[in-house]
Write a protein that holds these residues in place. Structure first.
Motif, PDB file in Angstrom:
ATOM      1  N   LEU A  54       0.830  -1.203   0.000  1.00 45.61           N
ATOM      2  CA  LEU A  54       0.000   0.000   0.000  1.00 45.61           C
ATOM      3  C   LEU A  54       0.865   1.254   0.000  1.00 45.61           C
ATOM      4  CD1 LEU A  54      -2.992   0.673   0.044  1.00 45.61           C
ATOM      5  CD2 LEU A  54      -2.934   0.644   2.514  1.00 45.61           C
ATOM      6  N   LEU A  55       1.913   1.254   0.812  1.00 48.39           N
ATOM      7  CA  LEU A  55       2.804   2.421   0.883  1.00 48.39           C
ATOM      8  C   LEU A  55       3.683   2.548  -0.354  1.00 48.39           C
ATOM      9  CD1 LEU A  55       3.832   2.300   4.641  1.00 48.39           C
ATOM     10  CD2 LEU A  55       2.305   3.934   3.535  1.00 48.39           C
ATOM     11  N   ALA A  56       3.898   1.436  -1.069  1.00 48.21           N
ATOM     12  CA  ALA A  56       4.745   1.467  -2.266  1.00 48.21           C
ATOM     13  C   ALA A  56       3.994   2.009  -3.475  1.00 48.21           C
ATOM     14  CB  ALA A  56       5.269   0.068  -2.564  1.00 48.21           C
ATOM     15  N   GLN A  57       2.665   2.123  -3.395  1.00 49.73           N
ATOM     16  CA  GLN A  57       1.898   2.623  -4.522  1.00 49.73           C
ATOM     17  C   GLN A  57       2.180   4.100  -4.752  1.00 49.73           C
ATOM     18  OE1 GLN A  57      -2.248   1.889  -3.855  1.00 49.73           O
ATOM     19  NE2 GLN A  57      -2.100  -0.288  -4.298  1.00 49.73           N
ATOM     20  N   ALA A  58       2.217   4.480  -6.018  1.00 51.46           N
ATOM     21  CA  ALA A  58       2.404   5.890  -6.368  1.00 51.46           C
ATOM     22  C   ALA A  58       1.020   6.523  -6.488  1.00 51.46           C
ATOM     23  CB  ALA A  58       3.176   6.008  -7.678  1.00 51.46           C
ATOM     24  N   ASP A  59       0.444   6.892  -5.360  1.00 52.16           N
ATOM     25  CA  ASP A  59      -0.902   7.449  -5.325  1.00 52.16           C
ATOM     26  C   ASP A  59      -0.841   8.779  -4.596  1.00 52.16           C
ATOM     27  OD1 ASP A  59      -3.645   7.999  -4.841  1.00 52.16           O
ATOM     28  OD2 ASP A  59      -4.095   5.865  -5.006  1.00 52.16           O
ATOM     29  N   GLN A  60      -1.454   9.805  -5.180  1.00 53.93           N
ATOM     30  CA  GLN A  60      -1.384  11.138  -4.580  1.00 53.93           C
ATOM     31  C   GLN A  60      -2.177  11.230  -3.284  1.00 53.93           C
ATOM     32  OE1 GLN A  60      -2.934  13.619  -7.654  1.00 53.93           O
ATOM     33  NE2 GLN A  60      -5.063  13.125  -7.223  1.00 53.93           N
TER      34      GLN A  60
END
Length: 137
Positions: A54-60
């Motif tokens: 979840l933390l590795a996702q590139a999500d703003q």
């Protein structure tokens, strides 16, 4: 409908009622019906592997501190906006909980290699035929 892979603990989620943006007349300026959902990934009860993905996702929507902030304001009621924000958070967590299948590298079969080379040879013959026709002395 798909079942969720990981259930969220309601105690890990905090809501803040805020005023919505955009059109809506006087009601928008008076009533706080939009919702900010905050979810601290590190302090949550999710499995460690899901937290890492979840933390590795590139999500703003994921801050540098590991807090997911989701704003829901499409409905006129606070409860519907809370439900929508929770659904979007659950979708985000479900996407992180899905472990992608590891690809195993394989070699092409002998028959497929021969088909490829035969195709290249026939294509070469076609192109050779496009050259100049016999030389004039």
């Amino acid at each position: 409908m798909r079942r969720s892979l990981v259930r969220l603990d309601p105690a890990d989620v905090s809501f803040t009622a805020i005023r919505a943006q955009g059109a809506g007349g006087q009601n928008v300026n008076k009533v706080s019906n939009a919702v900010h959902l905050r979810f601290d990934v590190a302090a949550s009860s999710l499995p460690d592997a899901v937290k890492a993905r979840l933390l590795a996702q590139a999500d703003q929507r994921i801050s540098e501190g590991g807090v997911i902030v989701i704003k829901a304001q499409s409905h006129r009621s606070l409860e519907l906006n809370k439900t929508e924000a929770l659904a979007r958070l659950q979708a985000l967590v479900d996407a992180a909980a899905h472990v992608p299948k590891v690809r195993k590298a394989t070699r092409p079969t002998l028959a497929s290699q021969q088909r490829r080379l035969a195709g290249k040879a026939s294509r070469s013959q076609i192109k050779q035929g496009r050259g100049r026709v016999g030389g004039l002395d």
